[in-house]
Design a protein around this motif. Structure first.
Motif, PDB file in Angstrom:
ATOM      1  N   THR A 174       0.850  -1.177   0.000  1.00  0.00           N
ATOM      2  CA  THR A 174       0.000   0.000   0.000  1.00  0.00           C
ATOM      3  C   THR A 174       0.891   1.233   0.000  1.00  0.00           C
ATOM      4  O   THR A 174       1.954   1.251   0.609  1.00  0.00           O
ATOM      5  CB  THR A 174      -0.890   0.051   1.252  1.00  0.00           C
ATOM      6  N   THR A 175       0.456   2.252  -0.698  1.00  0.00           N
ATOM      7  CA  THR A 175       1.213   3.491  -0.710  1.00  0.00           C
ATOM      8  C   THR A 175       0.837   4.318   0.520  1.00  0.00           C
ATOM      9  O   THR A 175      -0.270   4.234   1.024  1.00  0.00           O
ATOM     10  CB  THR A 175       0.916   4.301  -1.979  1.00  0.00           C
ATOM     11  N   ASP A 176       1.800   5.091   0.948  1.00  0.00           N
ATOM     12  CA  ASP A 176       1.598   5.884   2.155  1.00  0.00           C
ATOM     13  C   ASP A 176       0.540   6.964   1.947  1.00  0.00           C
ATOM     14  O   ASP A 176       0.441   7.538   0.877  1.00  0.00           O
ATOM     15  CB  ASP A 176       2.903   6.584   2.545  1.00  0.00           C
ATOM     16  N   ILE A 177      -0.228   7.205   2.986  1.00  0.00           N
ATOM     17  CA  ILE A 177      -1.136   8.345   2.993  1.00  0.00           C
ATOM     18  C   ILE A 177      -0.733   9.242   4.168  1.00  0.00           C
ATOM     19  O   ILE A 177      -1.058   8.952   5.315  1.00  0.00           O
ATOM     20  CB  ILE A 177      -2.611   7.899   3.122  1.00  0.00           C
ATOM     21  N   PRO A 178       0.027  10.304   3.895  1.00  0.00           N
ATOM     22  CA  PRO A 178       0.456  11.182   4.982  1.00  0.00           C
ATOM     23  C   PRO A 178      -0.686  12.089   5.450  1.00  0.00           C
ATOM     24  O   PRO A 178      -1.666  12.289   4.735  1.00  0.00           O
ATOM     25  CB  PRO A 178       1.575  12.015   4.337  1.00  0.00           C
ATOM     26  N   VAL A 179      -0.534  12.604   6.677  1.00  0.00           N
ATOM     27  CA  VAL A 179      -1.561  13.466   7.264  1.00  0.00           C
ATOM     28  C   VAL A 179      -0.964  14.839   7.571  1.00  0.00           C
ATOM     29  O   VAL A 179       0.103  14.943   8.175  1.00  0.00           O
ATOM     30  CB  VAL A 179      -2.121  12.851   8.573  1.00  0.00           C
ATOM     31  N   LYS A 188       5.813  11.300  16.134  1.00  0.00           N
ATOM     32  CA  LYS A 188       7.099  10.698  15.752  1.00  0.00           C
ATOM     33  C   LYS A 188       7.059   9.192  15.963  1.00  0.00           C
ATOM     34  O   LYS A 188       7.497   8.419  15.118  1.00  0.00           O
ATOM     35  CB  LYS A 188       8.228  11.293  16.602  1.00  0.00           C
ATOM     36  N   LEU A 189       6.501   8.804  17.121  1.00  0.00           N
ATOM     37  CA  LEU A 189       6.383   7.385  17.447  1.00  0.00           C
ATOM     38  C   LEU A 189       5.554   6.668  16.386  1.00  0.00           C
ATOM     39  O   LEU A 189       5.905   5.582  15.922  1.00  0.00           O
ATOM     40  CB  LEU A 189       5.730   7.228  18.829  1.00  0.00           C
ATOM     41  N   LEU A 190       4.464   7.305  16.004  1.00  0.00           N
ATOM     42  CA  LEU A 190       3.578   6.717  15.001  1.00  0.00           C
ATOM     43  C   LEU A 190       4.312   6.521  13.675  1.00  0.00           C
ATOM     44  O   LEU A 190       4.164   5.505  13.011  1.00  0.00           O
ATOM     45  CB  LEU A 190       2.358   7.627  14.796  1.00  0.00           C
ATOM     46  N   GLU A 191       5.128   7.500  13.330  1.00  0.00           N
ATOM     47  CA  GLU A 191       5.875   7.407  12.081  1.00  0.00           C
ATOM     48  C   GLU A 191       6.903   6.274  12.158  1.00  0.00           C
ATOM     49  O   GLU A 191       7.047   5.484  11.229  1.00  0.00           O
ATOM     50  CB  GLU A 191       6.564   8.743  11.780  1.00  0.00           C
ATOM     51  N   HIS A 192       7.590   6.202  13.305  1.00  0.00           N
ATOM     52  CA  HIS A 192       8.616   5.174  13.470  1.00  0.00           C
ATOM     53  C   HIS A 192       8.030   3.770  13.518  1.00  0.00           C
ATOM     54  O   HIS A 192       8.520   2.861  12.874  1.00  0.00           O
ATOM     55  CB  HIS A 192       9.426   5.427  14.750  1.00  0.00           C
ATOM     56  N   GLU A 193       6.970   3.613  14.328  1.00  0.00           N
ATOM     57  CA  GLU A 193       6.442   2.274  14.566  1.00  0.00           C
ATOM     58  C   GLU A 193       5.559   1.773  13.447  1.00  0.00           C
ATOM     59  O   GLU A 193       5.514   0.589  13.164  1.00  0.00           O
ATOM     60  CB  GLU A 193       5.642   2.266  15.871  1.00  0.00           C
ATOM     61  N   VAL A 194       4.804   2.693  12.845  1.00  0.00           N
ATOM     62  CA  VAL A 194       3.790   2.261  11.882  1.00  0.00           C
ATOM     63  C   VAL A 194       4.015   2.801  10.475  1.00  0.00           C
ATOM     64  O   VAL A 194       3.494   2.263   9.511  1.00  0.00           O
ATOM     65  CB  VAL A 194       2.379   2.688  12.361  1.00  0.00           C
ATOM     66  N   GLY A 195       4.789   3.883  10.385  1.00  0.00           N
ATOM     67  CA  GLY A 195       5.026   4.457   9.061  1.00  0.00           C
ATOM     68  C   GLY A 195       3.962   5.441   8.605  1.00  0.00           C
ATOM     69  O   GLY A 195       3.892   5.771   7.430  1.00  0.00           O
ATOM     70  N   VAL A 196       3.120   5.893   9.540  1.00  0.00           N
ATOM     71  CA  VAL A 196       2.134   6.921   9.191  1.00  0.00           C
ATOM     72  C   VAL A 196       2.698   8.282   9.589  1.00  0.00           C
ATOM     73  O   VAL A 196       2.982   8.525  10.762  1.00  0.00           O
ATOM     74  CB  VAL A 196       0.777   6.680   9.898  1.00  0.00           C
ATOM     75  N   LYS A 197       2.866   9.149   8.589  1.00  0.00           N
ATOM     76  CA  LYS A 197       3.530  10.428   8.810  1.00  0.00           C
ATOM     77  C   LYS A 197       2.514  11.532   9.104  1.00  0.00           C
ATOM     78  O   LYS A 197       1.540  11.686   8.378  1.00  0.00           O
ATOM     79  CB  LYS A 197       4.330  10.777   7.559  1.00  0.00           C
ATOM     80  N   VAL A 198       2.762  12.298  10.169  1.00  0.00           N
ATOM     81  CA  VAL A 198       1.884  13.411  10.524  1.00  0.00           C
ATOM     82  C   VAL A 198       2.707  14.693  10.662  1.00  0.00           C
ATOM     83  O   VAL A 198       3.701  14.724  11.380  1.00  0.00           O
ATOM     84  CB  VAL A 198       1.142  13.149  11.861  1.00  0.00           C
ATOM     85  N   ASP A 199       2.294  15.747   9.960  1.00  0.00           N
ATOM     86  CA  ASP A 199       2.926  17.058  10.093  1.00  0.00           C
ATOM     87  C   ASP A 199       1.907  18.037  10.668  1.00  0.00           C
ATOM     88  O   ASP A 199       0.743  17.991  10.307  1.00  0.00           O
ATOM     89  CB  ASP A 199       3.384  17.589   8.725  1.00  0.00           C
TER      90      ASP A 199
END
Ligand code: GTP
Ligand code: MG
Length: 273
Positions: free
Chosen positions: A164-169, A233-244
């Protein structure tokens, strides 16, 4: 020779967030910026239906595939002649409509098989002047938690074969023009802390429920690691979901600080294209 190839408006973005955050105001502004002759009335009111609009990215905003575009770059001329189009789906933020509209759209759009119409990103809009109110903070964080949990499940279920391709937030920290507005850094901290609280009470609920019955194993906790405090940051590291988290304002005069108020959100969108 050059041939003007009209780029189809195939990149989709989903606009989520609680009622009154400014989603429709943002959509209306993007539409106005996209059409030169715009004399539309700008009245916003609580939305009950989601709408899909096609808008254009300002030519000076770099895109992910054209990252280092400079003012002297010939591709800027090309972009001016043939601006990049994308689509935004505005959804109603009222609590009673989230499951049937915002979250339902997220499910439908993220499942699109067609690579061209796939969901490129989620813009989650918040009213940064309203977050000091406990109930508003809880409501906003609950909605964001549900969105992120969906994206986490999606990221985990995507097997390596059909990746699946990433869906950033993007958390669009809106209404920075108001003097009561929390700065983006504080918005991030408040949302992270509140999501952590929601996560903890959910974990506790699951443990209580499983005391006499078998744990179903279906329910999942956001961020996985229950020991550590929740952070994006944790979410990005552990799951790969990026939030800005990026500040801005749909209304008000923020030319200096935010470059037309929504510029930095457009830059985020551009990077997803
Ligand atoms: P729902 O449709 O109910 O989900 O709300 P929404 O997110 O679409 O909110 P809407 O765009 O209708 O905006 C709500 C109110 O906030 C309107 O009165 C807007 O004019 C106002 N508003 C939006 N953006 C800003 C901003 O950046 N600054 C200020 N001061 N007001 C804003
Ligand atoms: Mg609306």
């Amino acid at each position: 020779f050059f041939q003007a190839v009209a780029s189809p408006p195939s990149s989709n973005f989903l606009l989520l967030g609680p009622s009154g955050a400014g989603k429709t105001a943002f959509t209306t502004l993007l539409e106005a910026k996209s059409s030169l002759a715009s004399n539309k009335s700008h009245s916003t009111h609580t939305s009950q239906q989601s709408t899909l609009v096609t808008v254009t990215l300002p030519p000076t905003v770099p895109t992910g595939s054209n990252r280092y575009r400079s003012v002297n770059d010939p591709s800027l001329k090309e972009a001016t002649r043939n601006p990049i189009k994308y689509r935004v789906r505005d959804t109603p933020g009222h609590g009673k409509l989230r499951a049937s509209q915002g979250i339902a759209e997220l499910q439908a759009m993220s499942q699109s098989k067609d690579i061209k119409t796939r969901l490129r990103g989620v813009v989650f809009m918040v009213d940064t002047a309203a977050l000091v109110d406990e109930a508003t903070l809880r409501d906003t964080a609950t909605y964001l938690h549900d969105v992120l949990l969906f994206l986490q499940k999606r990221a985990k279920n995507g097997s390596s074969s059909k990746r699946t391709t990433d869906i950033p937030v993007l958390v669009a920290a809106n209404k920075q023009d108001l003097f009561t507005a929390l700065p983006p850094g504080a918005v991030r901290e408040k949302l992270e802390a509140e999501i952590d609280r929601i996560r903890k009470s959910k974990t506790k609920g699951l443990l209580d429920a499983s005391a006499d019955t078998e744990l179903e194993g279906e329910e999942e906790i956001l961020g996985n690691d229950e020991q550590e405090a929740f952070s994006f940051k944790l979410l990005e590291h552990e799951v790969g979901v990026k939030v800005d988290v990026v500040g801005g304002a749909v209304k008000g005069d923020l030319q200096e600080e935010f470059g037309s108020g929504v510029r930095r959100w457009e830059e985020w969108i551009g990077m997803c294209l």
